[in-house]
Design a protein around this motif. Structure first.
Motif, mmCIF file in Angstrom:
data_model
loop_
_atom_site.group_PDB
_atom_site.id
_atom_site.type_symbol
_atom_site.label_atom_id
_atom_site.label_comp_id
_atom_site.label_asym_id
_atom_site.label_seq_id
_atom_site.Cartn_x
_atom_site.Cartn_y
_atom_site.Cartn_z
ATOM 1 N N GLU A 54 -11.529 8.701 5.881
ATOM 2 C CA GLU A 54 -10.202 8.197 6.214
ATOM 3 C C GLU A 54 -10.327 6.697 6.357
ATOM 4 O O GLU A 54 -11.219 6.220 7.067
ATOM 5 N N GLN A 56 -8.288 2.943 7.050
ATOM 6 C CA GLN A 56 -7.134 2.118 7.409
ATOM 7 C C GLN A 56 -7.648 0.689 7.560
ATOM 8 O O GLN A 56 -8.835 0.445 7.426
ATOM 9 N N GLY A 162 -6.624 5.688 2.000
ATOM 10 C CA GLY A 162 -5.537 5.119 2.784
ATOM 11 C C GLY A 162 -5.258 3.650 2.504
ATOM 12 O O GLY A 162 -4.170 3.156 2.778
ATOM 13 N N THR A 163 -6.257 2.928 1.986
ATOM 14 C CA THR A 163 -6.034 1.501 1.738
ATOM 15 C C THR A 163 -5.971 1.184 0.241
ATOM 16 O O THR A 163 -5.940 0.024 -0.149
ATOM 17 N N GLY A 235 -2.339 4.941 -0.832
ATOM 18 C CA GLY A 235 -2.134 4.507 0.549
ATOM 19 C C GLY A 235 -1.286 3.252 0.680
ATOM 20 O O GLY A 235 -0.555 3.070 1.637
#
Ligand code: SF4
Ligand code: SF4
Ligand code: SF4
Ligand code: SF4
Lengths: 381, 263
Positions: A54, A56, A162-163, A235
């Motif tokens: 994950e 971010q 996510g990015t 993302g």
């Protein structure tokens, strides 16, 4: 077009053996200290089996997947750059002799390497570096050698991180070129296979002697759906519309001050970026002064020395350094090399210790931008 | 350099733990070549044979904490051509500068049986606050290769290749996975000058900045991020109050955060 083939998960050991037999050291994804990194791997067991991540801004965490996928993670911590464009490289040694200085060049590293698990954005980033380091004004011999010796075994992204924002940059998530072999991993309760596309004869050679089935319609559709799904779950987004002009118009935008308050000028974003190619040259001598060495090391536009001209540094403020980096990536790179310098891998966002986000910064300038005029022109020009 | 006399080296100790001098002695393999190129003229920890000055290169270890030291450092400067301050004490006041945040007389009255015998300055200060320094080598203790580099540069007449950027650049060059991003461990690397060889992150712990501030430390941003990682303000103050606590950047940050804890 070559028919697509099916490599069963059980045949992955054989696939590794074949790569070894052809003289390749395999560099692939593996777990290290809480992240997926690219490193030498000897067997499929060393791959991140059943792991994902994950990501971010400023945060990366490994997570378990519900299946045993080998390539079920998104962009790894470091890019392939470290194997092609080495972090530190000795250029030469010089000796003081009675007949004048004698220069000795180190032996080139001619190891053949198979890069296993290369993503679409990573192929795009290699092409960007090729443009600079192979097809530019000067050839970087060490890079050319490493690049030619590398066999590219690409994988389609099962999921985007996510990015990630490769879709905005038109560099992914689908791999369409630049590979020797391309794998699309399909995991299910009954089966675990890889659809294989052959890109080059060199790639085909690796498959010789492995009994591969032909892919059927159902497999191909499944593979296509996976790629579409990855594309649908990006993302991040970075609007490319008029990006160059937008940034050129906004050199004096107040947003730069905001981001400079947060930016640590720590260099992480540039070093993890798969396209950044700045280096510094360092000479060292021994005490008697009889021997000197010249080293090349990765550098970053976030250090003061990077813009040091005689007597001082040109980009003293954090503001000017962050602005230099972002506008180079997204705008001046286009003038300089004909493409964006960003492939949307998201590493600079994830690995920025304080989570500064290039997509957010650009969006902020776009949404409030053009309100301010700049030295490069006024609104609407 | 045939016929030329060897450069003369002196090593001076002020308020310090001797760790920097031990770093010089730790250059075991290189000591012979140092001795071949440099005349060790005044280094009491190595030899009791002390030659008189002037000296070509002076290495100064330690901070200035007593009236006597405040005078002696001027004599050292006068007898030295090139003066290098090494270590956290000499370049920022050192761990003993933690007392600068409090009243030193209170400490003295607690610690010593006869406080009247103790003559100490109010503050422990870096060498640069007293005299002109030609080069500062950071690190507690400094890195021996950097120390050799400074000596080598001095005698070969070039600028020392001692980088002043953040530790992170070398952390990434080494391919280390960031402990802060991947593990949520606080790390002072982004505000710390490189030079140690990235020891702590290699062992999966955060840097605590024994090499002190880098060239442009954004301590406020990092301290705020520590807060987001869940670190209480008192601990953020402590992060910035170690061996480089009296350096300007870290002092300002710890004082600002300390105000917060009291607010
Ligand atoms: S700028 Fe950021 S997102 Fe773009 S290629 Fe570099 S690291 Fe990846
Ligand atoms: S943007 Fe982030 S990673 Fe890049 S220099 Fe600034 S703080 Fe470091
Ligand atoms: S571990 Fe520390 S030194 Fe290394 S990149 Fe992360 S913040 Fe910087
Ligand atoms: S990582 Fe930081 S605390 Fe650890 S040795 Fe290096 S500078 Fe010192």
């Amino acid at each position: 077009m070559e028919p697509k083939l099916v490599l069963d998960r059980h045949q992955f050991d054989t696939f590794f053996e074949s790569l070894h037999k052809h003289g390749y050291e395999i560099i692939g994804p593996t777990l290290l200290d809480g992240a997926v990194v690219y490193a030498p791997v000897d067997s499929p067991d060393e791959l991140p089996v059943g792991w994902t991540d994950e990501q971010q801004g400023g945060v990366y965490r490994l997570k378990r997947r519900g299946d045993q996928a080998l390539f079920g993670y998104s962009a790894a911590a470091h890019s392939w750059k470290k194997f092609l464009f080495l972090p530190t490289l000795k250029l030469f040694e010089a000796y003081r002799t009675s007949g004048g200085p004698e220069i000795r060049h180190p032996q080139p590293d001619v190891r053949r390497r198979a890069f296993l698990g290369v993503r679409a954005c990573e192929i795009a980033s290699m092409e960007i570096q090729d443009r600079i380091l192979i097809h530019g004004t000067f050839q970087d011999t060490a890079y050319v050698q490493a690049r030619n010796a590398a066999l590219i075994v690409a994988v389609q992204c099962l999921q985007s991180g996510g990015t990630c924002f490769c879709r905005s940059m038109n560099t992914g998530p689908e791999v369409t070129r630049g590979y020797d072999l391309l794998l699309t991993e399909i995991t299910g309760p009954q089966k675990h296979v890889f659809i294989v596309d052959v890109g080059t004869d060199r790639g085909a050679g690796i498959l010789e002697g492995i009994a591969l089935a032909k892919a059927d319609e159902a497999d191909l559709k499944h593979a296509g759906d996976l790629v579409d799904e990855a594309a649908a779950h990006m993302g991040r987004v970075l609007d490319q519309n008029g990006i160059k002009e937008l940034l050129y118009r906004n050199y004096e935008h107040p947003r730069w001050e905001e981001v400079a308050k947060r930016c640590l000028t720590c260099t992480n974003c540039t070093i993890v970026c798969p396209t950044c190619f700045c280096t510094t040259i360092e000479d060292v001598t021994d005490l008697p002064g009889g021997k000197a060495e010249r080293w090349r090391r990765w550098d970053s536009c976030f250090t003061l020395d990077h813009s040091y001209l005689h007597g001082g540094c040109v980009r003293c403020s954090g503001l000017s350094r962050y602005r230099q980096w972002m506008t180079h990536k997204l705008a001046t790179w286009i003038d300089q090399f004909g493409t964006s310098g960003c492939v949307g891998c998201g590493r600079c966002i994830t690995w920025c210790p304080v989570g500064i986000d290039i997509t957010e910064e650009t969006a902020a300038i776009r949404s409030s931008g053009d309100a301010s005029s700049s030295i490069f022109g006024k609104k609407g020009e | 350099m045939a016929g030329k006399r060897k450069p003369r080296l002196a090593v001076w100790k002020f308020a310090s733990c001797d760790g920097c001098q031990l770093t010089i002695l730790d250059c075991e393999d290189e000591l012979l070549s140092i001795a071949a190129e440099i005349e060790i003229a005044n280094f009491p920890e190595v030899s009791s044979a002390i030659m008189k000055g002037p000296y070509d290169i002076s290495i100064v270890e330690g901070s200035i904490t007593t009236p006597d030291e405040a005078e002696r450092i001027h004599r050292v400067r006068r007898s030295s051509r090139f003066l290098v301050a090494v270590g956290a004490c000499a370049s920022s006041g050192g761990l003993q500068a933690l007392r600068n945040f409090k009243d030193v007389n209170e400490f003295i009255s607690f610690v010593y049986a006869t406080p009247a015998y103790i003559e100490a300055l109010n503050k422990s200060t870096p060498v640069r606050d007293h005299i002109r320094v030609d080069f500062e080598l950071q690190g507690c203790p400094p890195n021996k290769y950097q120390l050799m580099e400074v000596l080598s540069a001095c005698i070969n007449g070039r600028k020392p290749a001692v980088a002043q950027h953040a530790l992170c650049l070398d952390c990434k060059r080494k391919g280390i996975v960031c402990v802060m991003v991947a593990n949520g461990t606080s790390c002072m690397g982004p505000v710390t000058q490189t030079g140690c060889g990235v020891i702590c992150p290699s062992y999966r712990r955060g840097c605590y900045s024994c090499f002190g501030p880098m060239e442009t430390p954004n301590t406020d941003s990092l301290a705020s991020w520590f807060g987001r990682l869940g670190m209480p303000s008192e601990d953020i103050v402590r992060e910035f109050r170690t061996m480089y606590g009296w350096s300007e950047a870290f002092r300002r940050e710890s004082e600002a955060r300390e105000k917060e804890t009291k607010a």
